[in-house]
Design a protein around this motif. Structure first.
Motif, PDB file in Angstrom:
ATOM      1  N   GLU A 190     -35.630 -43.475  -7.989  1.00  0.00           N
ATOM      2  CA  GLU A 190     -36.894 -44.224  -7.872  1.00  0.00           C
ATOM      3  C   GLU A 190     -36.813 -44.860  -6.436  1.00  0.00           C
ATOM      4  OE1 GLU A 190     -39.915 -44.695  -9.168  1.00  0.00           O
ATOM      5  OE2 GLU A 190     -39.577 -43.829 -11.034  1.00  0.00           O
TER       6      GLU A 190
ATOM      7  N   ALA B 122     -37.259 -42.448  -3.744  1.00  0.00           N
ATOM      8  CA  ALA B 122     -38.742 -42.169  -3.699  1.00  0.00           C
ATOM      9  C   ALA B 122     -39.373 -43.330  -2.992  1.00  0.00           C
ATOM     10  CB  ALA B 122     -39.251 -41.817  -5.052  1.00  0.00           C
TER      11      ALA B 122
ATOM     12  N   ASP C 143     -41.803 -42.354   0.207  1.00  0.00           N
ATOM     13  CA  ASP C 143     -43.231 -42.893   0.550  1.00  0.00           C
ATOM     14  C   ASP C 143     -43.480 -43.440   2.029  1.00  0.00           C
ATOM     15  OD1 ASP C 143     -44.157 -42.067  -2.043  1.00  0.00           O
ATOM     16  OD2 ASP C 143     -44.045 -44.014  -2.961  1.00  0.00           O
TER      17      ASP C 143
ATOM     18  N   ARG D 281     -43.789 -39.768  -9.204  1.00  0.00           N
ATOM     19  CA  ARG D 281     -43.938 -40.053  -7.904  1.00  0.00           C
ATOM     20  C   ARG D 281     -44.671 -39.062  -6.884  1.00  0.00           C
ATOM     21  NH1 ARG D 281     -40.987 -44.559  -6.805  1.00  0.00           N
ATOM     22  NH2 ARG D 281     -42.194 -44.595  -4.810  1.00  0.00           N
TER      23      ARG D 281
END
Length: 389
Positions: free
Chosen positions: A158, A161, A165, A196
């Motif tokens: 995460e 991710a 982004d 995601r």
């Protein structure tokens, strides 16, 4: 299998007068019997040596401060030799012969810790793993006696991710080894990717592989903009060098927290400059803001570890050090009642360790979170902070 001899074992109770029979003199309470299994030989040895040192330091510090509720720690250690079957045999011995009351660290390999967890659960012996896979502590209903002092692979993915982004990266490859550690990441990525909005291709390699050109060529031809490599083995150096060979160093290349090793970076040589690593904060502790709750503890560990072992503390030393300190904190909360140690751990909130800020609950037996992870690179012979949040 390698074990500390009885003489050495007893000497891990500083300040006590030890009789030849093993009867302890000079403490008001009987020792707290703690057992550990680590791999200080075999492929995972570089992790195990640091984790063993982290535990030694924690035991020394706890005993020098009077033990836990007046009980000194008596520590038994076995070398799993990076082999799950040997770790299983050693775990049986810790439970049935050594009569340990707590187990701290599980072979410094997720596959080993996964094998140990149900054994500790069945024996109702608290097990604080310093290994990574989320499956070690889940489902919690089946792991009431098992906890973890490392970050979850899901949280690491995460956090990566989040970085993707920022960089507007959507097409990703996960190159994971076939061990429990690597395949645990594959399982979690298949959960993270859809939420995601990541387009992920998956490739696998054996931990002993010395050639990843076939996998990397498929990744290159598949058009991935970023590659995540997930291993703790020397094969990760092969990834770094062969990615450069294929020109993939112009992409975003990320190693997981299991590869945050100066030794590996030095083996990779100039190619290491192309790598980012998802890491806990310890390797860049001196670069953290003074307001960061971990900084003071990390700097203290740096100083004490250097004085004790004449080398720099690694992330892996911090993970096992924290595991021992979490056991201490939990036992203090339950007035030293080992049978209630799980409840003590579940009461820990915002505990500033050296690898992160720990919060447990009855529903969550891994205490770290995404906020404990930073991205670092390797420059000028050290790790450097790249992305803080």
């Amino acid at each position: 299998m390698v074990t500390l001899g009885r003489r050495t074992f007893l000497q891990l109770i500083p300040g006590a007068a030890i009789a030849a029979s093993g009867v302890r003199v000079g403490w008001a309470a009987e020792p707290l019997r703690v057992g550990s299994i680590l791999s200080v030989t075999g492929p995972a040895a570089f992790l195990g040596e640091d984790m063993k040192a982290g535990l030694q330091l924690a035991v020394d510090e706890i005993n020098a401060a009077g033990g836990i509720n007046g009980r000194p720690i008596a520590w038994t250690f076995y070398d799993a030799e990076s082999q799950t079957q040997k770790a299983i045999s050693a775990t049986r011995r810790l439970i049935s012969q050594d009569k340990v009351e707590v187990i701290v660290s599980g072979g410094n390999m997720s596959g080993i810790a996964l094998a140990m967890a149900p054994m500790a659960e069945a024996a109702k012996i608290p097990f604080i793993s310093s290994e990574g896979a989320l499956a070690i502590v889940t489902p919690v209903a089946d792991r009431k006696w098992v906890f973890k002092s490392t970050v979850d692979d899901e949280d690491v993915l995460e956090r990566i991710a989040d970085y993707f982004d920022k960089k507007k990266i959507k097409k990703v490859a996960l190159l994971a080894d076939s061990s429990g550690f690597g395949q645990g990441a594959v399982t979690q990525m298949k959960k993270v990717a859809p939420r995601r909005n990541l387009d992920v291709m998956y490739e696998t390699f054996d931990p002993a592989d010395t050639d990843m050109l076939p996998q990397l060529t498929r990744i290159r031809d598949g058009g991935a903009d970023a590659i995540i490599c997930w291993t703790v083995t020397p094969a990760g150096v092969v990834f770094i060098k062969q990615a450069q060979q294929l020109g993939l160093d112009k992409k975003t290349l990320i190693h997981s927290y299991g590869f945050v090793s100066a030794h590996y970076m030095n083996l990779a040589g100039d190619a290491a400059k192309s790598i980012l690593l998802a890491s806990l904060k310890l390797p860049v502790g001196d670069q953290l803001s003074d307001s960061d709750p971990l900084k003071a503890g990390i700097l203290k560990l740096f100083k004490n570890y250097q004085a004790r072992f004449n080398r720099q503390a690694s992330l892996y030393a911090a993970e096992s050090y924290d595991a021992a300190m979490l056991a201490k904190e939990a036992l203090i909360k339950v007035n030293g009642d080992v049978s209630k140690l799980p409840q003590g751990l579940e009461q820990i909130k915002n505990f500033a360790g050296t690898s992160g800020e720990f919060t447990f609950s009855p529903e969550k037996h891994s205490g770290l979170s995404k906020k404990d992870i930073v991205l670092v690179n390797w420059r000028d012979g050290r790790f450097n902070l790249v992305d803080y949040d």
